[in-house]
Every structure is written in structure tokens, then in C-alpha cells.
Design a protein around this motif. Structure first.
Motif, mmCIF file in Angstrom:
data_model
loop_
_atom_site.group_PDB
_atom_site.id
_atom_site.type_symbol
_atom_site.label_atom_id
_atom_site.label_comp_id
_atom_site.label_asym_id
_atom_site.label_seq_id
_atom_site.Cartn_x
_atom_site.Cartn_y
_atom_site.Cartn_z
ATOM 1 N N ALA A 86 34.341 76.994 -63.423
ATOM 2 C CA ALA A 86 34.238 76.299 -61.928
ATOM 3 C C ALA A 86 35.488 76.628 -61.156
ATOM 4 C CB ALA A 86 33.744 74.995 -62.072
ATOM 5 N N GLU A 87 36.718 77.130 -62.086
ATOM 6 C CA GLU A 87 37.830 77.246 -61.558
ATOM 7 C C GLU A 87 38.562 78.728 -62.124
ATOM 8 O OE1 GLU A 87 39.216 76.132 -58.931
ATOM 9 O OE2 GLU A 87 37.536 74.740 -58.606
ATOM 10 N N LYS A 162 30.483 68.972 -56.520
ATOM 11 C CA LYS A 162 31.238 68.589 -57.749
ATOM 12 C C LYS A 162 32.652 68.598 -57.380
ATOM 13 C CE LYS A 162 31.851 73.589 -58.761
ATOM 14 N NZ LYS A 162 31.206 74.446 -57.764
ATOM 15 N N SER A 164 35.950 69.778 -59.103
ATOM 16 C CA SER A 164 36.646 70.849 -60.207
ATOM 17 C C SER A 164 38.145 70.963 -59.980
ATOM 18 C CB SER A 164 35.781 72.225 -60.032
ATOM 19 O OG SER A 164 35.999 72.708 -58.725
#
Length: 167
Positions: A86-87, A162, A164
Motif C-alpha cells: 500500500a506504500e 484505508k 496506510s
């Protein structure tokens, strides 16, 4: 409605707290997470309450994040690896911190501030808005977070979906 005008020492204390929070925001925006961890005490706590219970107590309410020092180190380390899909690559973030207020208590400082965080990734910009409620202590000449709460002023995590990044 205006609040009390702080004396010279109050202005100096607030300026010191602002500089500390601005430094922290810069470390996070540059993804200097290991340096950011150095701003925390060994007995620290990092909390992000859920959006439906912004004043929630992590000992009895569901929260988005409730980390002690060990978990905070794990979170930072994980975010710096390629496995944090996600990152990776890292989002571009920018934090604005303002309206800093400080209350001095014996042995600690209660610091409140507002924040806006923008996160840009894959052509999408997400905005997170909220307030910080921090408990800071001095370890020698250095300020450290003993407790760091990031309280979102969102009804829900949408359209973001989300969380993140570190607020």
C-alpha cells in the motif's frame, strides 16, 4: 471569541512546541521513520481512534491504531519495506499543522493542534483532517512523545478507504 493572551514565556513554550511538531511533520513527509521513532519515549502510546468514536478509549473501544513502542517500531519498519504494498513506492504526503495550544503540567506538556494531511498516490489525492492530542515529556533537553493521538474529523474512511500512512 478570543482566548487568553499568553505571556512571553507562554509564547516561547508554544513556539518550541510548534517547532517540535513541524519537525515531526517534516520527518514523516520525508519518510524518515526511524528518525521519527526517536521522538518517542520507550513507554509511548500511539492511538488513532475510529471515525465513529473520536474520543474512544483503546482499552474498551475499537480503534484504528493502538501501538506501544514495540508495535510502533514494527509499523515504521514495515512501511519502509517493499512488502508494504500500500506504500511502495511511498506516497507523497504533506502535513500542515496549526492552532497549537499547550498546557504545562508537572512533568509533562499537553499539546493540542489541528492537522491536514494530503496523500498523493497513483494519481489520487486523499485528504485527512483532524486534531492531535499529545502528551510530551522532556528527557534531558529533548522533547519526546509519551502519548500521541491523531483524531480524524471524518465521518468515515471514504473515499480514502484505508489508512496506510502515519497520521
Amino acid at each position: 471569541m478570543s482566548g487568553p493572551t499568553p505571556g512571553a514565556s507562554g509564547r516561547e513554550l508554544r513556539a518550541e512546541m510548534e517547532e517540535f511538531l513541524f519537525h515531526e511533520a517534516d520527518l514523516l513527509d520525508r519518510w524518515q521513520l526511524m528518525e521519527w521513532l526517536e521522538l518517542f519515549t520507550l513507554d509511548c502510546r500511539y492511538v488513532v481512534p475510529s471515525t465513529d468514536r473520536p474520543d474512544g478509549d483503546p482499552t474498551r473501544d475499537l480503534v484504528l491504531v493502538h501501538d506501544d513502542r514495540f508495535m510502533l517500531e514494527q509499523r515504521a519498519t514495515s512501511l519502509l519495506t517493499r512488502s508494504a504494498h500500500a506504500e511502495y513506492p511511498h506516497s507523497r504526503t504533506r502535513r500542515l499543522v496549526g492552532n497549537v495550544r499547550v498546557v504545562e503540567r508537572p512533568g509533562e506538556l499537553d499539546v493540542r493542534a489541528n492537522f491536514i494531511l494530503t496523500r498523493s498516490r497513483s494519481g489520487v489525492v486523499d485528504t485527512y483532517v483532524g486534531r492531535y492530542e499529545h502528551r510530551l515529556v522532556r528527557e534531558g533537553a529533548e522533547l519526546r512523545f509519551r502519548e500521541r493521538r491523531a483524531i480524524l474529523d471524518l465521518d468515515a474512511l471514504s473515499p480514502q478507504g484505508k489508512l496506510s500512512v502515519i497520521l
